[in-house]
Design a protein around this motif. Structure first.
Motif, mmCIF file in Angstrom:
data_model
loop_
_atom_site.group_PDB
_atom_site.id
_atom_site.type_symbol
_atom_site.label_atom_id
_atom_site.label_comp_id
_atom_site.label_asym_id
_atom_site.label_seq_id
_atom_site.Cartn_x
_atom_site.Cartn_y
_atom_site.Cartn_z
ATOM 1 N N SER A 154 0.811 -1.216 0.000
ATOM 2 C CA SER A 154 0.000 0.000 0.000
ATOM 3 C C SER A 154 0.841 1.261 0.000
ATOM 4 C CB SER A 154 -0.941 0.004 1.215
ATOM 5 O OG SER A 154 -0.198 -0.206 2.416
ATOM 6 N N SER A 155 2.019 1.205 0.602
ATOM 7 C CA SER A 155 2.907 2.377 0.628
ATOM 8 C C SER A 155 4.320 1.939 0.974
ATOM 9 C CB SER A 155 2.425 3.411 1.664
ATOM 10 O OG SER A 155 2.709 2.960 2.981
ATOM 11 N N PRO A 156 5.328 2.711 0.558
ATOM 12 C CA PRO A 156 6.709 2.379 0.939
ATOM 13 C C PRO A 156 6.886 2.285 2.450
ATOM 14 C CG PRO A 156 6.711 3.999 -0.823
ATOM 15 C CD PRO A 156 5.280 3.862 -0.375
ATOM 16 N N CYS A 157 6.309 3.237 3.169
ATOM 17 C CA CYS A 157 6.481 3.237 4.624
ATOM 18 C C CYS A 157 5.812 2.026 5.266
ATOM 19 C CB CYS A 157 5.919 4.533 5.213
ATOM 20 S SG CYS A 157 6.873 6.002 4.756
ATOM 21 N N ALA A 158 4.656 1.628 4.727
ATOM 22 C CA ALA A 158 3.950 0.476 5.290
ATOM 23 C C ALA A 158 4.744 -0.807 5.118
ATOM 24 C CB ALA A 158 2.571 0.347 4.639
ATOM 25 N N ILE A 159 5.354 -0.998 3.960
ATOM 26 C CA ILE A 159 6.112 -2.232 3.747
ATOM 27 C C ILE A 159 7.418 -2.205 4.538
ATOM 28 C CG2 ILE A 159 7.362 -1.481 1.678
ATOM 29 C CD1 ILE A 159 5.907 -4.984 2.417
ATOM 30 N N ILE A 160 7.991 -1.024 4.735
ATOM 31 C CA ILE A 160 9.186 -0.914 5.572
ATOM 32 C C ILE A 160 8.861 -1.331 7.007
ATOM 33 C CG2 ILE A 160 10.757 0.744 6.651
ATOM 34 C CD1 ILE A 160 10.685 2.276 3.935
ATOM 35 N N GLU A 161 7.727 -0.872 7.510
ATOM 36 C CA GLU A 161 7.316 -1.240 8.862
ATOM 37 C C GLU A 161 7.025 -2.731 8.962
ATOM 38 O OE1 GLU A 161 4.060 1.231 9.956
ATOM 39 O OE2 GLU A 161 5.261 3.075 10.026
ATOM 40 N N THR A 162 6.390 -3.284 7.924
ATOM 41 C CA THR A 162 6.068 -4.712 7.925
ATOM 42 C C THR A 162 7.329 -5.560 7.936
ATOM 43 O OG1 THR A 162 3.973 -4.353 6.758
ATOM 44 C CG2 THR A 162 4.930 -6.551 6.630
ATOM 45 N N ASP A 214 2.169 7.170 -2.373
ATOM 46 C CA ASP A 214 1.894 5.765 -2.095
ATOM 47 C C ASP A 214 0.784 5.294 -3.015
ATOM 48 O OD1 ASP A 214 -0.763 6.132 -0.749
ATOM 49 O OD2 ASP A 214 0.443 7.103 0.799
ATOM 50 N N ALA A 215 0.574 3.988 -3.044
ATOM 51 C CA ALA A 215 -0.394 3.404 -3.969
ATOM 52 C C ALA A 215 -1.821 3.827 -3.636
ATOM 53 C CB ALA A 215 -0.282 1.879 -3.940
ATOM 54 N N VAL A 216 -2.144 3.915 -2.361
ATOM 55 C CA VAL A 216 -3.510 4.259 -1.958
ATOM 56 C C VAL A 216 -3.871 5.662 -2.438
ATOM 57 C CG1 VAL A 216 -5.041 4.642 0.008
ATOM 58 C CG2 VAL A 216 -3.463 2.699 0.021
ATOM 59 N N ARG A 217 -2.994 6.613 -2.182
ATOM 60 C CA ARG A 217 -3.262 7.994 -2.623
ATOM 61 C C ARG A 217 -3.337 8.099 -4.133
ATOM 62 N NH1 ARG A 217 1.158 11.734 -0.059
ATOM 63 N NH2 ARG A 217 2.243 9.779 0.417
ATOM 64 N N ALA A 218 -2.468 7.397 -4.828
ATOM 65 C CA ALA A 218 -2.441 7.482 -6.284
ATOM 66 C C ALA A 218 -3.709 6.918 -6.903
ATOM 67 C CB ALA A 218 -1.218 6.747 -6.824
ATOM 68 N N VAL A 219 -4.170 5.792 -6.374
ATOM 69 C CA VAL A 219 -5.337 5.113 -6.954
ATOM 70 C C VAL A 219 -6.631 5.861 -6.663
ATOM 71 C CG1 VAL A 219 -6.751 3.013 -6.711
ATOM 72 C CG2 VAL A 219 -4.276 2.838 -7.013
ATOM 73 N N LYS A 220 -6.641 6.637 -5.608
ATOM 74 C CA LYS A 220 -7.872 7.306 -5.177
ATOM 75 C C LYS A 220 -8.521 8.109 -6.294
ATOM 76 C CE LYS A 220 -9.695 10.310 -1.530
ATOM 77 N NZ LYS A 220 -9.359 11.110 -0.328
ATOM 78 N N ASP A 221 -7.722 8.772 -7.121
ATOM 79 C CA ASP A 221 -8.278 9.644 -8.158
ATOM 80 C C ASP A 221 -7.966 9.159 -9.575
ATOM 81 O OD1 ASP A 221 -9.335 11.536 -6.286
ATOM 82 O OD2 ASP A 221 -7.310 12.307 -5.991
ATOM 83 N N THR A 222 -7.531 7.910 -9.709
ATOM 84 C CA THR A 222 -7.157 7.438 -11.034
ATOM 85 C C THR A 222 -8.373 7.268 -11.942
ATOM 86 O OG1 THR A 222 -5.879 5.770 -12.218
ATOM 87 C CG2 THR A 222 -7.338 4.975 -10.490
ATOM 88 N N LYS A 223 -8.121 7.402 -13.233
ATOM 89 C CA LYS A 223 -9.173 7.187 -14.230
ATOM 90 C C LYS A 223 -8.913 5.906 -15.037
ATOM 91 C CE LYS A 223 -11.288 11.082 -13.280
ATOM 92 N NZ LYS A 223 -10.432 11.525 -12.159
ATOM 93 N N VAL A 224 -7.862 5.169 -14.652
ATOM 94 C CA VAL A 224 -7.479 3.954 -15.376
ATOM 95 C C VAL A 224 -8.017 2.735 -14.626
ATOM 96 C CG1 VAL A 224 -5.566 2.611 -16.299
ATOM 97 C CG2 VAL A 224 -5.377 5.112 -16.144
ATOM 98 N N PRO A 225 -8.696 1.821 -15.302
ATOM 99 C CA PRO A 225 -9.169 0.592 -14.644
ATOM 100 C C PRO A 225 -7.999 -0.216 -14.092
ATOM 101 C CG PRO A 225 -10.226 0.876 -16.785
ATOM 102 C CD PRO A 225 -9.133 1.896 -16.715
ATOM 103 N N ILE A 226 -8.201 -0.769 -12.899
ATOM 104 C CA ILE A 226 -7.127 -1.490 -12.206
ATOM 105 C C ILE A 226 -7.614 -2.862 -11.768
ATOM 106 C CG2 ILE A 226 -5.710 -1.522 -10.110
ATOM 107 C CD1 ILE A 226 -5.587 1.531 -10.285
ATOM 108 N N LEU A 227 -6.758 -3.860 -11.964
ATOM 109 C CA LEU A 227 -6.993 -5.215 -11.476
ATOM 110 C C LEU A 227 -5.954 -5.528 -10.404
ATOM 111 C CD1 LEU A 227 -8.126 -8.130 -11.552
ATOM 112 C CD2 LEU A 227 -6.537 -8.583 -13.442
#
Length: 324
Positions: A211-219, A251-264
């Motif tokens: 979901s984000s660089p910081c999240a995976i670093i913490e994980t 991060d991925a969450v922020r980027a996807v929030k307003d995207t206009k491209v379909p995502i799988l």
């Protein structure tokens, strides 16, 4: 009285000197730990980049034979090596597989400290079955691409956009493009979805993204039994001071929030590296543009191997819809 005054002044000087020494030691420790964290998490040496370590762990044992087979099939397939120049001056390398003129183009982005042939030997099978052309890139600081710093998608997202622009300039304005990423590559293409991508990009496939660089670093810190509250500040400071990037920039969450491209989104439910819940965070950011499928019993990046038939159908159905 004069002597006492001199002694007091000397005491103040000594106290100040001791304070400065302590401050210098603390600063040196902070910089030292930050540099160590940068070297462990983000630094990539130039040597032996093509020697990707084999996946370890009993969860992968049932699939090693088929993994080796599809890897060899892709490695033996003829390709053209291509390069582009990144916006910060790095030469980035890729492998282009031509199937037919005018076909859609799939662009694949591999994971952290991995390689295209390792991560996309399965995905390449689907691309070739669909008669798509395929471009597999070496992410910066990997393989034949230049650079010494892996930025977890922060700078790689602009590399993704640069590869898209390269493809359009080479193959034409009508070229339809699907972006495909695995692990860090999946996070990369999701972060790129927040940029102004050309309309040629019709869809994005992200397999086991964080979901984000910081999240995976913490994980990862937790997985290594290092309290992330202790490790994360040094990792972030190391990225800024020595890597030249801020892991909190996007991060991925922020980027996807307003995207206009379909995502799988695809994720193994027993992923031992990137928790499956991370892709759910991405899905919940924009359910109207994102669909998500999970695979029971699949560890990190092997959903295709666990259920090849279902995986292939999900991907081909998605591509069929976005390219119709």
């Amino acid at each position: 009285m004069g002597i006492l005054k001199v002694l007091n002044q000397l005491n103040r000087v000594m106290i100040l000197l001791i304070f400065l020494i302590i401050l210098a030691v603390v600063l040196a420790l902070i910089l030292g730990f930050s540099y160590f964290a940068y070297r462990i998490a983000f630094y990539s040496p130039n040597k032996d980049r093509d020697k990707v370590q084999a996946t370890t762990g009993a969860q992968y044992d049932p699939y090693r034979e088929v993994m080796g087979l599809i890897y060899r099939n892709l490695a033996q397939r003829q390709c053209e090596y291509v390069t582009i120049r990144s916006r910060d001056g790095l030469t980035l390398s890729g492998r282009y597989y031509h199937v037919r003129d005018g076909a859609p183009l799939d662009i694949g982005f591999h994971g952290y400290r991995s390689a295209p042939l390792t991560d996309f030997s399965g995905g390449a099978e689907i691309s070739f079955q669909l008669q798509h052309n395929l471009l597999l890139v070496d992410q910066r600081a990997h393989g034949k691409s230049e650079g010494n710093t892996i930025t977890f998608g922060v700078k790689e997202r602009y590399d993704c956009l640069d590869w898209v622009n390269y493809a359009i300039s080479r193959f034409g304005e009508e070229t339809q493009i699907v972006l495909y990423g695995i692990s860090m590559g999946a996070a990369t293409v999701l972060m790129a979805s927040g940029l102004k991508l050309p309309q040629n990009v019709k869809g994005i496939i992200a397999d086991c993204p964080y979901s984000s660089p910081c999240a995976i670093i913490e994980t990862v810190s937790d997985q290594m039994r290092i309290p992330h509250a202790l490790a994360s500040p040094f990792v972030k400071l190391g990225a800024i001071l020595y890597g030249g990037f801020n892991p909190e920039e996007t991060d991925a969450v922020r980027a996807v929030k307003d995207t206009k491209v379909p995502i799988l989104l695809i994720h193994g439910e027993t992923d031992s590296f990137v928790p499956c819940a991370m892709s759910e965070e991405v899905y919940l950011a924009n359910p109207q543009m994102v669909q998500r499928h999970t695979f029971p019993g699949a560890d990190h990046g092997i959903s295709y191997l666990v259920d090849k038939k279902r995986y292939t159908k999900i991907v081909t159905d998605f591509i069929g819809n976005v390219l119709k």
